[in-house]
Design a protein around this motif. Structure first.
Motif, short mmCIF file in Angstrom:
data_model
loop_
_atom_site.label_atom_id
_atom_site.label_comp_id
_atom_site.label_asym_id
_atom_site.label_seq_id
_atom_site.Cartn_x
_atom_site.Cartn_y
_atom_site.Cartn_z
N THR A 199 33.94 37.19 37.64
CA THR A 199 34.51 36.19 36.74
C THR A 199 34.09 36.48 35.31
O THR A 199 34.92 36.48 34.38
N ARG A 200 32.80 36.76 35.10
CA ARG A 200 32.31 37.10 33.76
C ARG A 200 32.96 38.38 33.24
O ARG A 200 33.39 38.46 32.08
N MET A 201 33.04 39.41 34.10
CA MET A 201 33.61 40.68 33.68
C MET A 201 35.08 40.52 33.31
O MET A 201 35.55 41.10 32.32
N GLN A 202 35.82 39.74 34.08
CA GLN A 202 37.23 39.55 33.80
C GLN A 202 37.43 38.78 32.50
O GLN A 202 38.32 39.09 31.71
N GLN A 203 36.58 37.81 32.24
CA GLN A 203 36.68 37.03 31.01
C GLN A 203 36.36 37.88 29.79
O GLN A 203 36.94 37.69 28.71
N GLN A 204 35.45 38.83 29.94
CA GLN A 204 35.04 39.67 28.82
C GLN A 204 36.04 40.77 28.50
O GLN A 204 36.23 41.14 27.35
N SER A 205 36.68 41.31 29.55
CA SER A 205 37.51 42.50 29.32
C SER A 205 38.98 42.31 29.62
O SER A 205 39.81 43.07 29.13
N GLN A 206 39.31 41.31 30.44
CA GLN A 206 40.69 41.06 30.82
C GLN A 206 41.34 42.26 31.52
O GLN A 206 42.56 42.41 31.50
N GLN A 207 40.52 43.11 32.13
CA GLN A 207 41.08 44.26 32.84
C GLN A 207 41.56 43.84 34.23
O GLN A 207 40.92 43.04 34.92
N GLY A 208 42.68 44.40 34.65
CA GLY A 208 43.24 44.08 35.95
C GLY A 208 42.31 44.42 37.10
O GLY A 208 42.33 43.75 38.14
N TYR A 209 41.49 45.45 36.91
CA TYR A 209 40.56 45.86 37.96
C TYR A 209 39.62 44.72 38.32
O TYR A 209 39.38 44.44 39.50
N PHE A 210 39.06 44.05 37.30
CA PHE A 210 38.12 42.97 37.56
C PHE A 210 38.81 41.77 38.19
O PHE A 210 38.23 41.10 39.06
N GLN A 211 40.04 41.50 37.78
CA GLN A 211 40.78 40.41 38.39
C GLN A 211 41.07 40.72 39.86
O GLN A 211 41.02 39.83 40.72
N GLN A 212 41.38 41.97 40.13
CA GLN A 212 41.63 42.40 41.51
C GLN A 212 40.40 42.18 42.38
O GLN A 212 40.49 41.65 43.50
N ALA A 213 39.24 42.57 41.88
CA ALA A 213 38.00 42.39 42.62
C ALA A 213 37.70 40.90 42.80
O ALA A 213 37.31 40.47 43.91
N LEU A 214 37.90 40.13 41.75
CA LEU A 214 37.65 38.69 41.82
C LEU A 214 38.54 38.03 42.86
O LEU A 214 38.06 37.21 43.68
N ASN A 215 39.80 38.37 42.87
CA ASN A 215 40.73 37.81 43.85
C ASN A 215 40.31 38.16 45.27
O ASN A 215 40.38 37.32 46.19
N ALA A 216 39.87 39.40 45.47
CA ALA A 216 39.49 39.85 46.80
C ALA A 216 38.27 39.11 47.32
O ALA A 216 38.22 38.71 48.48
N TYR A 217 37.26 38.92 46.46
CA TYR A 217 36.07 38.21 46.90
C TYR A 217 36.35 36.72 47.08
O TYR A 217 35.79 36.07 47.98
N ASN A 218 37.20 36.15 46.24
CA ASN A 218 37.54 34.73 46.41
C ASN A 218 38.23 34.47 47.74
O ASN A 218 38.07 33.40 48.32
N LYS A 219 39.00 35.45 48.22
CA LYS A 219 39.66 35.29 49.51
C LYS A 219 38.66 35.10 50.64
O LYS A 219 38.91 34.38 51.61
N LEU A 220 37.50 35.74 50.51
CA LEU A 220 36.46 35.61 51.54
C LEU A 220 35.88 34.19 51.56
O LEU A 220 35.42 33.72 52.60
N LEU A 221 35.90 33.53 50.40
CA LEU A 221 35.34 32.18 50.32
C LEU A 221 36.29 31.13 50.87
O LEU A 221 35.89 30.03 51.24
N ASN A 222 37.58 31.45 50.89
CA ASN A 222 38.60 30.45 51.27
C ASN A 222 38.94 30.52 52.77
O ASN A 222 38.66 31.50 53.43
#
Length: 222
Positions: A199-222
């Protein structure tokens, strides 16, 4: 002989039956010495690029009493990326305690140097100190498959330990598959840390890679 939780987790993923085990970037050689004494293996190689460490380790190994029938050992002061293995034997290369970028570089060089597509299989146990999501993606690209994986918490730091093989047909999940037990409070803590980090990395850089990783880990929580 007492190992740290991280080294114990690595040792627990080492099955019996290898001809050669390579303890790469071995530092003081604690893991390799443990396997030398306990694992059913013919030969243990200790590999590091620092001459002073290798001299001390070799002197230490010479002072260790080994029972008849136990594994032999060899010390190599060289770059791990330059190692070559005998493909007529069953080899396991353990690389731990290095960062994700260096680990990817070493795996790439080892697979190219040993030309496994033509010569034979090779297995790895890896434990990067960070960038596990990136490491997993690169291991997929390199054609490695999963054998086993686990999470370990050592001194409030989390590590992922992966056993990989060129002959394994099981895909490597970018976020891990076998290793999660979401009833385990430590695993939930680790997963929340990963989500917070990306979440921090995506907010700092707005790179799609970080959003992809964030989405993938969030899926594990849901």
């Amino acid at each position: 002989m007492t190992l740290s939780k991280r080294l114990t987790a690595i040792a627990e993923l080492v099955p019996d039956g290898y001809d050669e085990i390579w303890d790469c970037c071995c530092d003081h050689g604690l893991l390799g010495i443990y396997l030398l004494k306990t694992a059913h293996v013919n030969n243990v190689h200790f590999v590091d690029v620092v001459p002073e460490l290798m001299v001390k380790l070799e002197n230490k190994l010479r002072g260790i009493a080994l029972n008849k029938g136990q594994a032999t050992w060899q010390v190599h002061c060289k770059d791990v990326s330059q190692l070559s293995v005998d493909h007529s034997k069953r080899n396991l290369m353990i690389i731990a305690g290095v960062g994700g970028d260096l680990l990817i570089s070493l795996l790439t060089a080892l697979l190219q140097a040993n030309n496994t597509s033509k010569q034979g299989d090779i297995e790895f146990i890896i434990c990067p100190v960070h960038h596990c999501y990136q490491v997993r993606h690169e291991c997929q690209r390199l054609g490695l498959g999963l054998v086993a994986e686990k999470i370990v918490c050592d001194n409030n730091r989390f590590y992922e330990v992966l056993h990989l093989a060129t002959h394994s047909k099981q895909p490597i999940s970018a976020t891990g598959q076998q290793m999660w037990c979401l009833d385990n409070i430590e695993h939930i803590t680790y997963l929340n840390r990963l989500v917070a980090h990306y979440t921090r990395m995506q907010q700092q850089s707005q790179q799609g890679y970080f959003q992809q990783a964030l989405n993938a880990y969030n899926k594990l929580l849901n």
